[in-house]
Design an enzyme around this catalytic site. Structure first.
Site, mmCIF file in Angstrom:
data_model
loop_
_atom_site.group_PDB
_atom_site.id
_atom_site.type_symbol
_atom_site.label_atom_id
_atom_site.label_comp_id
_atom_site.label_asym_id
_atom_site.label_seq_id
_atom_site.Cartn_x
_atom_site.Cartn_y
_atom_site.Cartn_z
ATOM 1 N N LYS A 159 0.849 -1.192 0.000
ATOM 2 C CA LYS A 159 0.000 0.000 0.000
ATOM 3 C C LYS A 159 0.887 1.246 0.000
ATOM 4 C CE LYS A 159 -1.615 2.985 2.730
ATOM 5 N NZ LYS A 159 -1.676 4.133 1.827
ATOM 6 N N GLU A 234 10.039 1.304 10.271
ATOM 7 C CA GLU A 234 11.078 2.288 9.929
ATOM 8 C C GLU A 234 10.419 3.643 10.107
ATOM 9 O OE1 GLU A 234 14.168 1.571 9.075
ATOM 10 O OE2 GLU A 234 13.998 -0.584 8.810
#
Ligand code: TAP
Length: 457
Positions: A159, A234
């Site tokens: 996505k 991250e």
């Protein structure tokens, strides 16, 4: 302006504010269908011979390289990043596929001496991996997840950010044309609150690789725990660029603007805190100010451009809010007038230790310069943050470079350089900058499950 209608996404060029295209917007049912296809594809993809998986990944990398110019133009237009930067990033995408094409045949386990038998370990693929990516380095960051995940035998549903979905959609086409079987890699452009959430909660998604803000990362962590889903995060950063008086100051001051104004500061490893030894502060600021004034800010398609616009008007307002009463502007570059979300590169000094520019992630072209008196204070200021992603140490004293680098609570450091990201080395953060590592040989550990097998002999 609400860019995202119920069923469509309006993609804007941030340098002109013009609409590039409108796309259908996926929803949770599309995510369910994509996960079902990915689950079905996993049954075959995991059993494709390692050498054949490697060949397909190499072909994907080669096809990205062949189409590098058109991909870079699309990325540059959609993100507003200078074309030369976009070309560099697309080159990295091709190289990332080439690098991980080397891994299917090297995903070896261990044999471990045990009594009464033989013990061996296997690195097994996890299944369906959901990747959720941000808008600042759309294709590069997608490849950091897609390539190792596929190499390890997983299937992927990606996505991309709604603001910048175009190159990820192209990557899906390129991968199919290069021979990746249907369903192994799918891209779903849609809202994080719907498609992203559905991937995170879906019982058939084995792992989420998320790159984005710490705020959304925390939410994903909580939601993923309901199915004990594996998660790599991250996240944000507030990296320090530490300049000692014994450094090559000209080099440090020449490199500093790129490290905080690159990608218009919309970079998780932006060194938005520049810590300078007090005795050299004036000299350094003079050098830095001259370099900031000379920066070429403008049309991203111009090969001479070093910095483009910010991603949206809303984001520009957020960045501007950091120029408050707690900061003094000491240098300012230029920026075009007229349409586009422009913001001139700016250097500030904080008026108080709690100044937002000194403590919060800005994600825009503002550098906050602060003095320190000695090594201990430099480390203490650098570590005084919830983040721990990246950072630099500039000094000609080798022992000090090592001492300081080892004392910093950050995952990705450089000495006499601001270079954080290399395909062959691990990248990721300490503390609230994330969990897990991208890139390098270690990334594969985050896309595999370790299986132990004992055979009685
Ligand atoms: P976010 O707002 O966190 O969005 C990142 C992605 O998450 C987008 O695709 C977004 O979808 C999706 N998302 C939003 N809410 C979600 C939810 N509830 N569940 C699942 N997915 C959801 O970050 P951003 O603004 O795009 O990127 C900027 C941030 O990313 C900065 O903090 C930056 O430091 C960080 N970043 C970190 C790194 C590394 S490698 N550490 C690299 C780049 C960026 P939408 O399309 O709806 O927005």
């Amino acid at each position: 302006m609400d860019r995202v209608g119920k069923n469509s996404i309006e993609v804007i060029d941030p340098a002109t504010e013009q609409v590039i295209t409108r796309l259908p917007s996926a929803g949770p049912e599309d995510a369910d269908r994509a996960v079902a296809r990915a689950k079905a594809a996993f049954a075959t993809w995991q059993n494709v011979a390692a050498g054949d998986r490697a060949t397909i990944l190499r072909r994907v990398g080669a096809a990205v390289e062949e189409q590098a110019v058109s991909l870079a133009q699309l990325e540059s237009r959609n993100v507003g990043k200078p074309i030369n930067d976009a070309l560099g990033e697309v080159g990295m995408v091709a190289a990332t596929f080439a690098y991980y094409a080397g891994s299917p045949e090297r995903l070896t386990g261990k044999t471990i001496p045990v009594p009464g038998g033989v013990n061996m370990t296997f690195k097994e693929p996890m299944g369906v991996v959901g990747l959720i990516t941000p808008w600042n380095f759309p294709l590069a960051i997608a490849s950091w997840g897609v390539a190792p995940a596929l190499a390890a035998g997983n299937t992927v549903v990606l996505k991309p950010a709604q603001l910048t979905p175009l190159t990820a959609i192209e990557l899906e086409r390129i991968a199919l044309e290069a021979g990746l079987p249907e369903g192994v890699f799918q891209v779903l452009a849609g809202p994080g609150s719907l498609v992203g959430e559905r991937l995170v909660e879906h019982p058939d998604v084995a792992k989420i690789g998320f790159t984005g803000s710490t705020e959304v990362g925390k939410r994903i962590s909580i939601r993923a725990s309901e199915t004990i889903k594996r998660v790599t995060l991250e996240l944000g950063g507030k990296s320090a660029n530490i300049v000692f008086a014994d450094a090559d100051l000209e080099r440090a001051a020449a490199a500093a603007p790129g490290a905080v104004f690159g990608n218009a500061g919309q970079d998780c490893c932006a060194r938005s805190r520049i810590l300078v030894e007090r005795s050299t502060m004036d000299v350094f600021l003079d050098l830095l100010s001259a370099n900031v004034a000379a920066m070429r800010v403008g049309d991203p398609m111009d090969e001479a451009t070093e910095m483009g616009p910010l991603i949206t008007a809303e984001h520009r307002s957020k960045v501007a809010s950091f120029l408050d009463e707690d900061t003094t502007v000491v240098a300012r570059g230029n920026a075009p007038d007229g349409p586009g979300f422009w913001f001139a590169p700016t250097v500030v000094t904080p008026n108080s230790p709690g100044a937002r520019a000194a403590t919060e992630e800005i994600f825009g072209p503002i550098a906050c310069v602060m003095p320190f008196d000695d090594e201990e204070e430099a480390v203490s200021i650098a570590n005084d943050t919830i983040y721990g992603l990246s950072g630099s140490v500039w000094t000609e004293n080798g022992a000090r470079a090592l001492r300081v680098a080892r004392a910093l609570d950050a995952g990705t450091l450089s000495v006499n350089s601001n270079w954080s990201v290399r395909i062959a080395t691990p990248y990721g953060g300490f503390k609230q900058s994330g969990i897990g590592r991208a890139l390098g040989p270690d990334a594969l550990d985050y896309y595999t499950e370790l299986k132990n097998l004992y055979i009685a002999t």
